[in-house]
Every structure is written in C-alpha cells, then in structure tokens.
Scaffold this motif. Sequence first.
Motif, PDB file in Angstrom:
ATOM      1  N   ALA A 243      10.924  35.888 -12.348  1.00 32.12           N
ATOM      2  CA  ALA A 243      10.960  35.588 -10.912  1.00 32.12           C
ATOM      3  C   ALA A 243      11.708  36.641 -10.107  1.00 32.12           C
ATOM      4  O   ALA A 243      11.543  36.716  -8.885  1.00 32.12           O
ATOM      5  CB  ALA A 243      11.584  34.212 -10.683  1.00 32.12           C
ATOM      6  N   HIS A 244      12.529  37.453 -10.747  1.00 33.75           N
ATOM      7  CA  HIS A 244      13.236  38.502 -10.000  1.00 33.75           C
ATOM      8  C   HIS A 244      12.254  39.500  -9.376  1.00 33.75           C
ATOM      9  O   HIS A 244      12.623  40.222  -8.441  1.00 33.75           O
ATOM     10  CB  HIS A 244      14.211  39.252 -10.916  1.00 33.75           C
ATOM     11  CG  HIS A 244      13.573  39.849 -12.121  1.00 33.75           C
ATOM     12  ND1 HIS A 244      13.490  39.185 -13.321  1.00 33.75           N
ATOM     13  CD2 HIS A 244      12.959  41.041 -12.323  1.00 33.75           C
ATOM     14  CE1 HIS A 244      12.864  39.941 -14.202  1.00 33.75           C
ATOM     15  NE2 HIS A 244      12.521  41.072 -13.617  1.00 33.75           N
ATOM     16  N   CYS A 245      11.009  39.523  -9.867  1.00 33.95           N
ATOM     17  CA  CYS A 245      10.005  40.441  -9.314  1.00 33.95           C
ATOM     18  C   CYS A 245       9.644  40.104  -7.865  1.00 33.95           C
ATOM     19  O   CYS A 245       9.018  40.907  -7.178  1.00 33.95           O
ATOM     20  CB  CYS A 245       8.734  40.414 -10.164  1.00 33.95           C
ATOM     21  SG  CYS A 245       8.953  41.032 -11.845  1.00 33.95           S
ATOM     22  N   ILE A 246      10.056  38.905  -7.402  1.00 29.23           N
ATOM     23  CA  ILE A 246       9.729  38.524  -6.030  1.00 29.23           C
ATOM     24  C   ILE A 246      10.635  39.203  -5.017  1.00 29.23           C
ATOM     25  O   ILE A 246      10.306  39.310  -3.833  1.00 29.23           O
ATOM     26  CB  ILE A 246       9.814  36.989  -5.854  1.00 29.23           C
ATOM     27  CG1 ILE A 246       9.076  36.556  -4.602  1.00 29.23           C
ATOM     28  CG2 ILE A 246      11.253  36.509  -5.781  1.00 29.23           C
ATOM     29  CD1 ILE A 246       8.998  35.053  -4.440  1.00 29.23           C
ATOM     30  N   ASP A 256       2.779  41.553  -5.565  1.00 27.77           N
ATOM     31  CA  ASP A 256       1.972  40.348  -5.759  1.00 27.77           C
ATOM     32  C   ASP A 256       2.832  39.104  -5.969  1.00 27.77           C
ATOM     33  O   ASP A 256       2.380  37.988  -5.710  1.00 27.77           O
ATOM     34  CB  ASP A 256       1.011  40.530  -6.934  1.00 27.77           C
ATOM     35  CG  ASP A 256      -0.218  41.338  -6.539  1.00 27.77           C
ATOM     36  OD1 ASP A 256      -0.956  40.884  -5.649  1.00 27.77           O
ATOM     37  OD2 ASP A 256      -0.414  42.418  -7.101  1.00 27.77           O
ATOM     38  N   TYR A 257       4.064  39.286  -6.433  1.00 29.55           N
ATOM     39  CA  TYR A 257       4.959  38.142  -6.592  1.00 29.55           C
ATOM     40  C   TYR A 257       5.350  37.543  -5.238  1.00 29.55           C
ATOM     41  O   TYR A 257       5.683  36.366  -5.147  1.00 29.55           O
ATOM     42  CB  TYR A 257       6.209  38.545  -7.375  1.00 29.55           C
ATOM     43  CG  TYR A 257       6.123  38.237  -8.851  1.00 29.55           C
ATOM     44  CD1 TYR A 257       6.722  37.119  -9.389  1.00 29.55           C
ATOM     45  CD2 TYR A 257       5.422  39.077  -9.718  1.00 29.55           C
ATOM     46  CE1 TYR A 257       6.642  36.824 -10.738  1.00 29.55           C
ATOM     47  CE2 TYR A 257       5.329  38.802 -11.070  1.00 29.55           C
ATOM     48  CZ  TYR A 257       5.943  37.668 -11.572  1.00 29.55           C
ATOM     49  OH  TYR A 257       5.852  37.387 -12.902  1.00 29.55           O
ATOM     50  N   LEU A 258       5.328  38.368  -4.203  1.00 27.01           N
ATOM     51  CA  LEU A 258       5.666  37.857  -2.872  1.00 27.01           C
ATOM     52  C   LEU A 258       4.675  36.784  -2.417  1.00 27.01           C
ATOM     53  O   LEU A 258       5.006  35.952  -1.576  1.00 27.01           O
ATOM     54  CB  LEU A 258       5.663  39.009  -1.852  1.00 27.01           C
ATOM     55  CG  LEU A 258       6.794  40.035  -1.961  1.00 27.01           C
ATOM     56  CD1 LEU A 258       6.560  41.159  -0.976  1.00 27.01           C
ATOM     57  CD2 LEU A 258       8.145  39.388  -1.720  1.00 27.01           C
ATOM     58  N   LYS A 259       3.479  36.810  -2.983  1.00 25.97           N
ATOM     59  CA  LYS A 259       2.434  35.892  -2.540  1.00 25.97           C
ATOM     60  C   LYS A 259       2.434  34.576  -3.306  1.00 25.97           C
ATOM     61  O   LYS A 259       1.664  33.677  -2.987  1.00 25.97           O
ATOM     62  CB  LYS A 259       1.071  36.583  -2.661  1.00 25.97           C
ATOM     63  CG  LYS A 259       1.007  37.897  -1.866  1.00 25.97           C
ATOM     64  CD  LYS A 259      -0.237  38.699  -2.185  1.00 25.97           C
ATOM     65  CE  LYS A 259      -0.168  40.071  -1.517  1.00 25.97           C
ATOM     66  NZ  LYS A 259      -1.339  40.900  -1.830  1.00 25.97           N
TER      67      LYS A 259
END
Length: 752
Positions: A243-246, A256-259
């Motif tokens: 989840a840190h990729c957001i 893409d994690y923001l979405k």
Amino acid sequence: MDDFDSDDDELMLQAVQQVESGTGSTENGKRKRDDASATVDANEPKRLRAANGETVQNGHSSKLALARRILTDKFGYPDFRHEQEGAIGQVLDGNNALVIFPTGAGKSLCYQVGDRHCRPFVPDVYEPILSVTDLAQIPGIAFEELDNESGARGAGEHGVTIVVSPLIALMKDQVDALKRRDIPADCLDSTKKWDEVQLIRQGLEKGQIRILYCAPERLNNEGFVESMKDVAGGVRLIAVDEAHCISEWGHSFRPDYLKVARFVQEIKAERVICLTATATPRVAEDICKAFNIKESGVFRTSPYRPNLHLSAEAIELKEEKEAKLLKFLEKHPGSTLVYVTQQKQAEFVAAQLRRKGLDAQSFHAGMKVEEKQKIQDDFMASKIRIVVATIAFGMGIDKADIRNIIHYDLPSTVEEYSQQIGRAGRDGLASHCMLYLCPQDFYVRENFARGDLPSKHSLQGLLSSIFSDEVTSLSIGETFGTKHQDQSREFDIRLSPLSVIYASLELRFDLIRATTPEYKEYKFEATSKYYPIVKNDKSPAGQAIFTGSRKAAKYHHIDVKEVAKAKGLQRNDIVKKLNVFESCGALKLTASGVENRYRILKPLPKTRKEIDVLVDKLHADLEQREKDALRRLEEVTELITGRQCYALALTQHFGMELPDGKETCGHCSFCLTKEAITLPALPSKSVDHAAIERILAATDIRDDPRFLARVAFGIKSPRVGKLKLDKDPVFASLADHNFGSLLREFEAVCNA
C-alpha cells in the motif's frame, strides 16, 4: 494470446518488489506488542484494553472469538501474531484498517482470515516467513460463518475479497496454492484468454469465487469495474498489498495505486485493509487519507530485530570493496545475499567470488525465468551459499537461516535497506548485515534519480501532442487514444514519469480519465478448422472477420476498428468473436500495439498559454519528485553516518522507538565503536570545458540543456538511445562532475 481487448485486460505490469518476511519479540513464551503505540490513548474510548491484555472494541469480541476458533480448531495454535488480532477485528467489524508490519510479521493473515486462508505462527520466539501461500489453509470463511450465524445472507451471497497485488507471478502462485486446498480463488491477469475471463466473471456473478487477485492496472478497466458491481454478495473486502505505493512520498510510488481509492468508492466495497512493510508516518498519513482510515484503525509493529547486527564501513575507492567482501565472507559463514545496483555488476562480483573458490551465483531481472527459478530454488535448498543480486531477488524468499545481508552498494532508500536486512535471521539466531559506504556509489544512484525529470521543452511537446486539435475538438465523454511507447521516444520522457504525468492529468487536474487500453493490431494464423468454422459462422461479427481480414504470407491481418466501423458493429464484438474462434481452434491469435485510451472529462487546454500553465505545474511536481529521490538517498547516508545507534535510527525513521525506551542495540557499528562513520569526500572538480565542447560537437541538439547534461553525465533516455549517443565516447565523459554544474553550462549554451 494475451487477452488485452477493450473489455478484458490491463497494461503490462512493472515489477515491484514484494516483501514477505520478518519476526517478532516474545516474553515468557507469549507474544507482546513491541512498539511505541502499545500505550492506550485515553481519547480513544472505542479501543479498550481488557484485563488479560487483549484489545477489544465495543462488542466485537464474538467476531474475534470466531477468528481465533478458526485458527485454533483447524491448526491447533492459540493466538495471532503481533497486532493481527486487532486488525482482523477492525475488518470483521466493517471498518477500514492500515497494517504496517515489518517484513514477515504476518500482514497477509489480516485479510486472509476473512476469506478462509490463514496459517498461524509457530509458538516460538521467531518463525519462518508467513507468505500468502503459506497462510492459505484455513478451510472456513469468517464472513460466511458470520452470515450464517446472523441469517443475513443465503448461500452464494457471501461476496468476494479482492486482493490488489502488483506482481502476476506472485498472484498465480497464491491462487494455485489456494486451489490445491479447494479454496475457490482466481486471478485476472494479462495471460488469461477470453474464455477464461468469462468463466471467472460467471463465477463472480454466481458467488462461486471467494478471493480474486488482480493488478492495480485492472482497476482502470471499465468492464471490470462494472462487473464488480454485479458480484453476488458484493465486494466484502479489498486488500491493498504494498500500500505504500499509493503515496508520492513512498519509496515505490506507482500512479495506478492512486486510483485504487476511487475504485473502492465506485464499486461500494464494504471495507478496505491496506498492508505494507515500510511506511513512514507521512506515507501512513497519505494512505489513511486516501482510504478514510481512522487513527484507531492503524496497526503497526516495530522493525527492530534484536538478533540483527547492523554494521557499516566507509571505503574510499570502490576497488577496495572486493577485498573487504572476501574478508567478511571468510569471517561470517552461512547463506548470504549480496545486494548490488546493476545487473552487470551482479555478474561480475559473483564471477570474482567464484574465482576465489566461493560458491556464488548472480541473480537479476535480465536473466531467463528458468535460470532465475533454479538459482532461487538452489539457494533455498542451501545448494548455493551466496547470491549476488539486484533488488529483483527477494520476492517470496522464505529462508529462515540467511546469516548475512551485504549491501555492496548504497541502497536507494532507508525503506529498501530495511526490507533487505529483514530477510536475515528469521530463525532468531545472530545474523550480520554489512553496508559498504563509498562516495563513488552515489553517481549511479544520482543517475537513477535524475533520469526521470523531463525538460520543460519535452513536457511542452508532450502536452501539445496530447491536446492536439483533433483531441480538443472532441466532446466531453468521448475518448481518444495515445501510445505511451511512441510518446516516450518522441518527447524523451521515460515511461515511469510519463505515467505520473498522465495520472496527474487524471487525478489532480481532472481533465481526462484512463479507460481500458486496446490492442491496435491483430493478426492470426488460420488452422485447418478455420474455413469450416469461420466461413460458416453467419453472425455479423463472424462474417466481418471472414471478409475483412487480409491474407499475407503466413498471417491474416485485420484492422478491428476499421472493420467494425465499416460493418456497423462495435469494436468489442469483433474482438470477442476473434477470441471465440481461437478458443475453438479455428485460429491462433496475436495482438500487438497497445493503445492507451482516455475519456474527456471537461474542456481541455487549447491555447499555448493554457498549455504553458499546465507545463509549469507538472514540471514543478516532477522536479519535486527528483528532489525527494535525492533526499531519500541522503537519508540512507545520514542513517549510517549519524551519531547514534543504527537500530534506533532505523526505528525512528518509521516513527517508532526501540523497546522499553532503549537508545542502543549494543551491537551495531556505532554502539561498538562509539564513533560515527565518516564518508570520504570526493575531490571537487572544475568544469572541463574541452569536454563540454566535444559533447556539443557530437550532436546538434540545442533545444534541451537537460538532454545535453544527461549525455555528459551518462544518463540514458529515449532520445539519447535514438541518436545512439550512448555509444559515443562523449557519453558519461563528465560522470565525475556535479550534475547541477553541467546543467548550468548547457543552459548557457542553449540560451545563447
């Protein structure tokens, strides 16, 4: 073929290291909380501490009892690890949660208990890694049992859990393990054919699939979004791994994690659990904000590992490393991972070790899949003692007795360092982690950090291309296509920052929205069944394919978009029929030329002035990202050169402290010597103007000073490769210079 049509697939994935390892501390044979958050906040009335030390939350004890019973009855183990129980209780109560556990602390268990696959810990001080596959064993489903107890839902109405994971290979391994245990799970990835995708969708609609794995890119797929709204029982839980990729402040940000958060809202998922091994307080704040997670829903444990001996040495010249490494390996036997930055370096160092009679192999992303698998298997079986690897090695490494982790080069972030040392000593025995700090290593890291910032000139060209007259003439709601690979080459912007730019246009400026990408080119090889099946297929799509494809030497070619338009059909009708024909053996289909598709959300910038305003804002954001990357590199140096215990500095980086208020671990380099490591200084250099002139003579490019500085410093980019300047002697001829100084020199030339 890869099923990548307008209804059924996502973009190719960029691999992100997934970590699944670690340990925890015990006291008198029982697990205990070992972080600063163990104290109870008086302002959190819903989170109470029971007399026996358990965390209870307003009547959810019966749900926790169910979770414990699943754990105990099926496997005979008494309790969960660390904060797992609290996180599971949060989820079973219908609330969102963020789980920040160090590598191997059992993150996966927190969402798997809700979907009948978890494996408890071995009741000992330390234990081997608990990967998703290992945990996938509980034969009951907590959600289903709760539904049955309450009578709220009938058979087939218990919903699905969606696990968002960035790696196709790992998803497949997890699903295979679940299916072997008769657990209804599947994954949607780019290797699935059309008929396989349809079976998965039917299973979801009938409530026959309990767990579905998918990549974050899948969440842009409009067909997938709509199908998730029709799942029998709905989406009970979305588990967001890595989840840190957001967070743009995270060390592995992925646009893409923001979405994912938008997807959660669109399909009205009941609850979310975000899981990560590495989240600083700022990253955790970003995750909580995106998914509406309350402070009481955050569960974390300390990254501190008392059996890890953290050491570092300063080295003046990189040529000295080999002797240092050999001396270390002679003194410290056992399984060893040596981390390097570049692929060629992994091969070179491994070869040097073999010449000295040591059992060593290299491992990096450029190797064949079969070769990598064999090396990993042999290392796991202790048939190979030493693996010299890039960050590509680590995912799914479940080896308890790794005795040494050596950072031959500087890690790019503290988070990366923490993940990699976390692979050592999972059996609880003393293990050694050595980091060699050499000033010459900073060049490679700076090269990586500075390669992603495009010039304003490049950004201006890109936006003018995106918002062309043809596109701006479209109405709101209409779609247009772009080819990211082509834009990357044309405007000298790497694919990673290009994806960030598109994500900003979508999420920050709300101008466009990514829809399902499409293949532009289809071709197929006809089989012996082709004419009997396709010629006699009287459907409009079948006839369109038969009459609209043109035969070449070996392949039939078909322009799907043009054929659909000419026959008055939907493009998707043609693609689906092609997949049907392939499924029944009439043809062998190949698709290529991915085109990204975007829907227009509001009036787009048309004038040069409007585009310039957008360029300035986007460039400022990307410039800050470059500064952040360089700053994260400084944080690694500060960790090693600071005047304090390494273990304390590491835990404080993640917003925590050492257990019991300790300020020293007692066995890191600083604790043993009481002296800080001093980084040797590189001699300052004045700009070599003769070399500047040679670079200017090698190319007539004068519109982009950053491009010229990249050539001088040795940073590859699409335009550098296109002009083959990376093969010219001038490439990297000023690699020992300060990049900022080079940029100023070339700015003066271009402005003149």
